[in-house]
Scaffold this motif. Sequence first.
Motif, PDB file in Angstrom:
ATOM      1  N   UNK A 107      24.661  41.492  49.897  1.00  0.00           N
ATOM      2  CA  UNK A 107      24.684  42.351  51.081  1.00  0.00           C
ATOM      3  C   UNK A 107      26.074  42.899  51.348  1.00  0.00           C
ATOM      4  N   UNK A 108      27.064  42.176  50.869  1.00  0.00           N
ATOM      5  CA  UNK A 108      28.445  42.675  50.968  1.00  0.00           C
ATOM      6  C   UNK A 108      29.274  42.064  49.849  1.00  0.00           C
ATOM      7  N   UNK A 122      24.439  46.412  47.152  1.00  0.00           N
ATOM      8  CA  UNK A 122      23.170  45.701  47.334  1.00  0.00           C
ATOM      9  C   UNK A 122      22.526  45.298  46.008  1.00  0.00           C
ATOM     10  N   UNK A 123      23.363  45.055  44.986  1.00  0.00           N
ATOM     11  CA  UNK A 123      22.831  44.711  43.665  1.00  0.00           C
ATOM     12  C   UNK A 123      22.095  43.375  43.696  1.00  0.00           C
ATOM     13  N   UNK A 141      39.457  32.964  48.876  1.00  0.00           N
ATOM     14  CA  UNK A 141      38.922  33.994  49.778  1.00  0.00           C
ATOM     15  C   UNK A 141      37.522  34.401  49.341  1.00  0.00           C
ATOM     16  N   UNK A 142      36.651  34.612  50.325  1.00  0.00           N
ATOM     17  CA  UNK A 142      35.277  35.040  50.046  1.00  0.00           C
ATOM     18  C   UNK A 142      35.297  36.505  49.602  1.00  0.00           C
ATOM     19  N   UNK A 143      34.626  36.806  48.496  1.00  0.00           N
ATOM     20  CA  UNK A 143      34.590  38.193  48.013  1.00  0.00           C
ATOM     21  C   UNK A 143      33.167  38.734  47.901  1.00  0.00           C
ATOM     22  N   UNK A 151      29.027  32.278  51.128  1.00  0.00           N
ATOM     23  CA  UNK A 151      30.035  32.222  50.063  1.00  0.00           C
ATOM     24  C   UNK A 151      29.308  32.382  48.726  1.00  0.00           C
ATOM     25  N   UNK A 152      28.898  33.608  48.410  1.00  0.00           N
ATOM     26  CA  UNK A 152      28.216  33.876  47.137  1.00  0.00           C
ATOM     27  C   UNK A 152      29.214  34.028  46.005  1.00  0.00           C
ATOM     28  N   UNK A 153      30.468  34.382  46.342  1.00  0.00           N
ATOM     29  CA  UNK A 153      31.533  34.500  45.331  1.00  0.00           C
ATOM     30  C   UNK A 153      32.872  34.382  46.032  1.00  0.00           C
TER      31      UNK A 153
END
Length: 507
Positions: A107-108, A122-123, A141-143, A151-153
């Motif tokens: 989503x971001x 939105x991949x 840092x959250x990216x 925290x997807x990455x």
Amino acid sequence: MQEKIIILDFGSQTTQLIGRRVRELDTYCEILPYNKFPEDDQNIKGVILSGSPFSVYDKDAFKADLGRIWGKYPILGICYGAQFMAYSNGGKVEPAGSREYGRAHLSSFSKENKLFRGIKENTQVWMSHGDTITSIPSNFKIIASTDEVKIAAYQVESENIWGVQFHPEVYHTEEGTQLLRNFVVEICGCKQDWSPSSFIETTVAQLREQLKDDKVILALSGGVDSSVAAVLLNKAIGKNLTCIFVDHGMLRKNEFENVMRDYEHLGLNVIGVNAHDKFFGELAGVTEPERKRKIIGKGFIDVFDEEARKIKDVKWLAQGTIYPDCIESLSITGTVIKSHHNVGGLPEKMNLKLCEPLRLLFKDEVRRVGRELGMMEHLITRHPFPGPGLAVRILGDITPEKVSILQNADDIFIRGLREWGLYDKVWQAGVVLLPVQSVGVMGDERTYERAVALRAVTSTDAMTADWAKLPYDFLAKISNEIINKVKGVNRVVYDISSKPPATIEWE
């Protein structure tokens, strides 16, 4: 020397898939156990940490010494790899409210971050974890985030170190290849110079240096791996290579003659051995699948050994072992899914040194090398076929009559796949002779004859497989032809089981 990416395996089922994706970027990589990072290898350009079946809190969880790689190489942690890096540096990993499995969307994410450059908004990504990272150290840092996973990455600030909780290696992650390319090429700086032609040039030179004027024997099966290994060795050492092709009586219809003709066309020095009587005699009355495999395996070794001893001064045994064989055989979890006939066995008995020119290649790379060597396309695209042959496609005891029935039914199915342009669209296909009989009607007579099952699957690496959605018209034609032309069969069924939970072969 060949630059490389090191993939540290923490036991994930998709570790091999990470390796395949990196190789598809024309970059050499090696998959190593999580605790076997190589010493003083100047050719390492980056490190990927795989997923794992464990939680970072499990007492048996695999733990690597990150100090050996932290800050020395670019690092990408995937799923458990990302969780382990965060946890090891003071972050928090906790069980997710519910297991996060399946499709999600970013989503971001930071479009300017080097890892996400060129990736659309939105991949779709693929999640598969029971734990989730709930907090990260102050210098992380959250990216990237999804609707469910904050925290997807992440990236470690001022370091070439990233972690992603999703799996970029699986097909369901839409731009996983782009993300891996960003890491391997843009971040690690790999030149993408790993190719079939470079492999052949390097390997032929290495084989000449390794083998010199020594004599080498190789067991051929008719399959793509042993065939490519033979052609590669023939290119390197010519007449010093002798190939042995053992016919145990359970090959496909006319396969022994057809394959021998192909090998003659390739200029290989091949000894063909008809050992039907030996194998049928030893298999008489045997019904248990693993015992059948062991009888055939031992019988093959005995026949091969007998033929090999007729050749003077042989010092090397060559095998068509490929990379997935080696990775599975050295599984860090200690779980044996299946034994590989190429890994171990013959050298102990025969006291020969081992030569495995394809041990660094995945199956699709073996095929690319075969094409580069100018081999015939039907040899390169040949479906995988079990070493015990039709013996593991006959449920129950083995007899020459049953083999003949199965050969004829199988021949109709495989020829039909080729004629309808379907052969190259499936990974593997064959017919299984079932230990049941069924009532039928032919003309005015009732019959009580055998049933066979057609099996065709799609796959990329045989680790998972789905049943092939073959056209109904095709299946109807094949069923009709088998029942009309194969005496002793009056019923045909189609196997629609996927792997998992079923396996590709029935035994």
